[in-house]
Design a protein around this motif. Structure first.
Motif, PDB file in Angstrom:
ATOM      1  N   LEU A  99       0.808  -1.222   0.000  1.00  0.00           N
ATOM      2  CA  LEU A  99       0.000   0.000   0.000  1.00  0.00           C
ATOM      3  C   LEU A  99       0.841   1.271   0.000  1.00  0.00           C
ATOM      4  O   LEU A  99       0.495   2.260  -0.653  1.00  0.00           O
ATOM      5  CB  LEU A  99      -0.926   0.013   1.230  1.00  0.00           C
ATOM      6  N   TYR A 100       1.935   1.278   0.756  1.00  0.00           N
ATOM      7  CA  TYR A 100       2.704   2.495   0.981  1.00  0.00           C
ATOM      8  C   TYR A 100       4.113   2.373   0.400  1.00  0.00           C
ATOM      9  O   TYR A 100       4.884   1.486   0.803  1.00  0.00           O
ATOM     10  CB  TYR A 100       2.810   2.801   2.482  1.00  0.00           C
ATOM     11  N   HIS A 101       4.434   3.285  -0.502  1.00  0.00           N
ATOM     12  CA  HIS A 101       5.785   3.306  -1.064  1.00  0.00           C
ATOM     13  C   HIS A 101       6.824   3.600   0.017  1.00  0.00           C
ATOM     14  O   HIS A 101       7.965   3.129  -0.068  1.00  0.00           O
ATOM     15  CB  HIS A 101       5.884   4.368  -2.166  1.00  0.00           C
ATOM     16  N   SER A 102       6.416   4.367   1.035  1.00  0.00           N
ATOM     17  CA  SER A 102       7.360   4.793   2.064  1.00  0.00           C
ATOM     18  C   SER A 102       7.372   3.863   3.278  1.00  0.00           C
ATOM     19  O   SER A 102       8.005   4.174   4.291  1.00  0.00           O
ATOM     20  CB  SER A 102       7.011   6.215   2.527  1.00  0.00           C
ATOM     21  N   PHE A 103       6.667   2.741   3.198  1.00  0.00           N
ATOM     22  CA  PHE A 103       6.636   1.786   4.305  1.00  0.00           C
ATOM     23  C   PHE A 103       8.022   1.174   4.515  1.00  0.00           C
ATOM     24  O   PHE A 103       8.658   0.695   3.581  1.00  0.00           O
ATOM     25  CB  PHE A 103       5.620   0.683   4.014  1.00  0.00           C
ATOM     26  N   ASP A 104       8.478   1.194   5.781  1.00  0.00           N
ATOM     27  CA  ASP A 104       9.780   0.631   6.132  1.00  0.00           C
ATOM     28  C   ASP A 104       9.527  -0.676   6.888  1.00  0.00           C
ATOM     29  O   ASP A 104       9.313  -0.672   8.112  1.00  0.00           O
ATOM     30  CB  ASP A 104      10.568   1.620   6.990  1.00  0.00           C
ATOM     31  N   LYS A 105       9.537  -1.772   6.173  1.00  0.00           N
ATOM     32  CA  LYS A 105       9.195  -3.064   6.767  1.00  0.00           C
ATOM     33  C   LYS A 105      10.155  -3.440   7.893  1.00  0.00           C
ATOM     34  O   LYS A 105       9.720  -3.931   8.953  1.00  0.00           O
ATOM     35  CB  LYS A 105       9.214  -4.152   5.681  1.00  0.00           C
ATOM     36  N   HIS A 106      11.428  -3.213   7.671  1.00  0.00           N
ATOM     37  CA  HIS A 106      12.417  -3.562   8.690  1.00  0.00           C
ATOM     38  C   HIS A 106      12.159  -2.796   9.981  1.00  0.00           C
ATOM     39  O   HIS A 106      12.165  -3.378  11.086  1.00  0.00           O
ATOM     40  CB  HIS A 106      13.824  -3.283   8.179  1.00  0.00           C
ATOM     41  N   LEU A 140       1.996   4.605  12.306  1.00  0.00           N
ATOM     42  CA  LEU A 140       3.309   5.251  12.258  1.00  0.00           C
ATOM     43  C   LEU A 140       4.293   4.511  11.361  1.00  0.00           C
ATOM     44  O   LEU A 140       5.484   4.829  11.347  1.00  0.00           O
ATOM     45  CB  LEU A 140       3.888   5.340  13.674  1.00  0.00           C
ATOM     46  N   SER A 141       3.802   3.552  10.593  1.00  0.00           N
ATOM     47  CA  SER A 141       4.695   2.709   9.793  1.00  0.00           C
ATOM     48  C   SER A 141       5.174   3.366   8.507  1.00  0.00           C
ATOM     49  O   SER A 141       5.967   2.801   7.777  1.00  0.00           O
ATOM     50  CB  SER A 141       3.993   1.390   9.447  1.00  0.00           C
ATOM     51  N   HIS A 142       4.688   4.564   8.239  1.00  0.00           N
ATOM     52  CA  HIS A 142       5.150   5.354   7.091  1.00  0.00           C
ATOM     53  C   HIS A 142       5.322   6.789   7.580  1.00  0.00           C
ATOM     54  O   HIS A 142       4.699   7.185   8.571  1.00  0.00           O
ATOM     55  CB  HIS A 142       4.156   5.265   5.921  1.00  0.00           C
ATOM     56  N   PRO A 143       6.131   7.602   6.961  1.00  0.00           N
ATOM     57  CA  PRO A 143       6.462   8.938   7.484  1.00  0.00           C
ATOM     58  C   PRO A 143       5.311   9.932   7.374  1.00  0.00           C
ATOM     59  O   PRO A 143       5.255  10.760   6.465  1.00  0.00           O
ATOM     60  CB  PRO A 143       7.669   9.364   6.637  1.00  0.00           C
ATOM     61  N   SER A 144       4.360   9.847   8.300  1.00  0.00           N
ATOM     62  CA  SER A 144       3.177  10.708   8.286  1.00  0.00           C
ATOM     63  C   SER A 144       3.511  12.118   8.772  1.00  0.00           C
ATOM     64  O   SER A 144       4.452  12.334   9.536  1.00  0.00           O
ATOM     65  CB  SER A 144       2.089  10.114   9.181  1.00  0.00           C
TER      66      SER A 144
END
Length: 282
Positions: A99-106, A140-144
């Motif tokens: 869903l989110y290009h900016s999601f940081d899975k790690h 908070l999993s993407h830079p909101s």
């Protein structure tokens, strides 16, 4: 950041009728009893309900025109988890990654591990505290830039609530981070929020800086005889109890200096809400 211009949404026994502005970098508490319109307002912001009237703009454009990249700047926590109860955190992580290009899975899984949340167990088995932590971590999993929190600490024990509040405080440290939060826990509002908006029956009854409320507002308690003789120009709301009056003022110092015999209690958010909602405006 957010401009709410004369919006209205009518239901059978309720109408939301609001105008307000929220600046970038503010943390604003939305308070009121159940059914006051808090959740409806949050859903209106995200264009999840169709308005009867008015406009909402976020990031300088209509909320109806927000693109995928705009929604990546918004983190949301609603009471409902929003995912199938049979899913695991690993499943949710894969969905967020898509869903989110900016999601940081790690980073997401690292924080999940720090909170001792199992990644291979269905979320239907999670406790209330585990669910609350996961919902905030997802938001908070993407830079909101904007965080919308609908009762994020409801039903939590002291330890779980502290963990959630620390996550929110970490977010507040970001540049121009903006938070909208509703909560029935008054201490959350007092410690987190720059400003408080009191909703009742879909309308704003009070909009004030939290520091001003705590520093200059007070609850006066007096007999009927005292009430008849007191200066009333600085009284805002009155509530008649069985044997005395409770009055809300935003001029605490005036009454302390001129009526030292009165019982003058420092203001709390709970006391403010009860007096305004249950009392009579002067």
């Amino acid at each position: 950041m957010i401009d709410v211009n004369n919006i209205k949404k009518s239901y059978k026994n309720f109408e939301l009728d609001l105008s307000l502005k929220i600046q970038a970098g503010e943390t604003v508490g939305i308070v009121g009893k159940n059914g006051s319109g808090k959740s409806t307002f949050f859903k209106a912001l995200l264009d999840l309900v169709t308005l009867d009237q008015g406009k909402i703009s976020i990031f300088g454009q209509s909320n109806r025109d927000l693109r995928n990249e705009d929604f990546e700047k918004i983190g949301v926590v609603f009471p409902d988890m929003g995912f199938n109860e049979l899913m695991t955190i690993n499943d949710i992580s894969a969905i967020l990654d898509a869903l989110y290009h900016s999601f940081d899975k790690h980073d997401f899984l690292k924080k999940v591990q720090a909170f001792d949340l199992p990644t291979k167990t269905a979320i239907k088995t999670f406790s209330t505290g585990m669910r609350a932590k996961l919902k905030v971590l997802i938001a908070l999993s993407h830079p909101s830039k904007l965080l919308i929190l609908d009762e994020p600490t409801a039903g939590l024990d002291v330890v779980a609530r502290k963990d959630i509040l620390n996550l929110i405080r970490d977010f507040q440290e970001r540049e121009e981070a903006t938070v909208l939060i509703s909560s029935h826990v008054s201490s959350d509002i007092e410690t987190l929020c720059d400003r408080l908006i009191l909703l009742h029956d879909g309308k704003i009854l009070l909009e004030e800086d939290t520091d001003v409320i705590l520093d200059t507002y007070a609850l006066l308690k007096m007999t009927e005889e005292q009430f008849e003789s007191i200066e009333k120009d600085y009284l805002q709301y009155i509530k008649k109890e069985a044997y005395y009056y409770k009055c809300l003022t935003n001029q605490k110092v005036f009454y302390k200096e001129n009526y030292p015999h009165l019982v003058i209690d420092d203001m709390t958010i709970d006391g403010l809400l009860a007096t305004i909602i249950e009392g009579e405006r002067l």
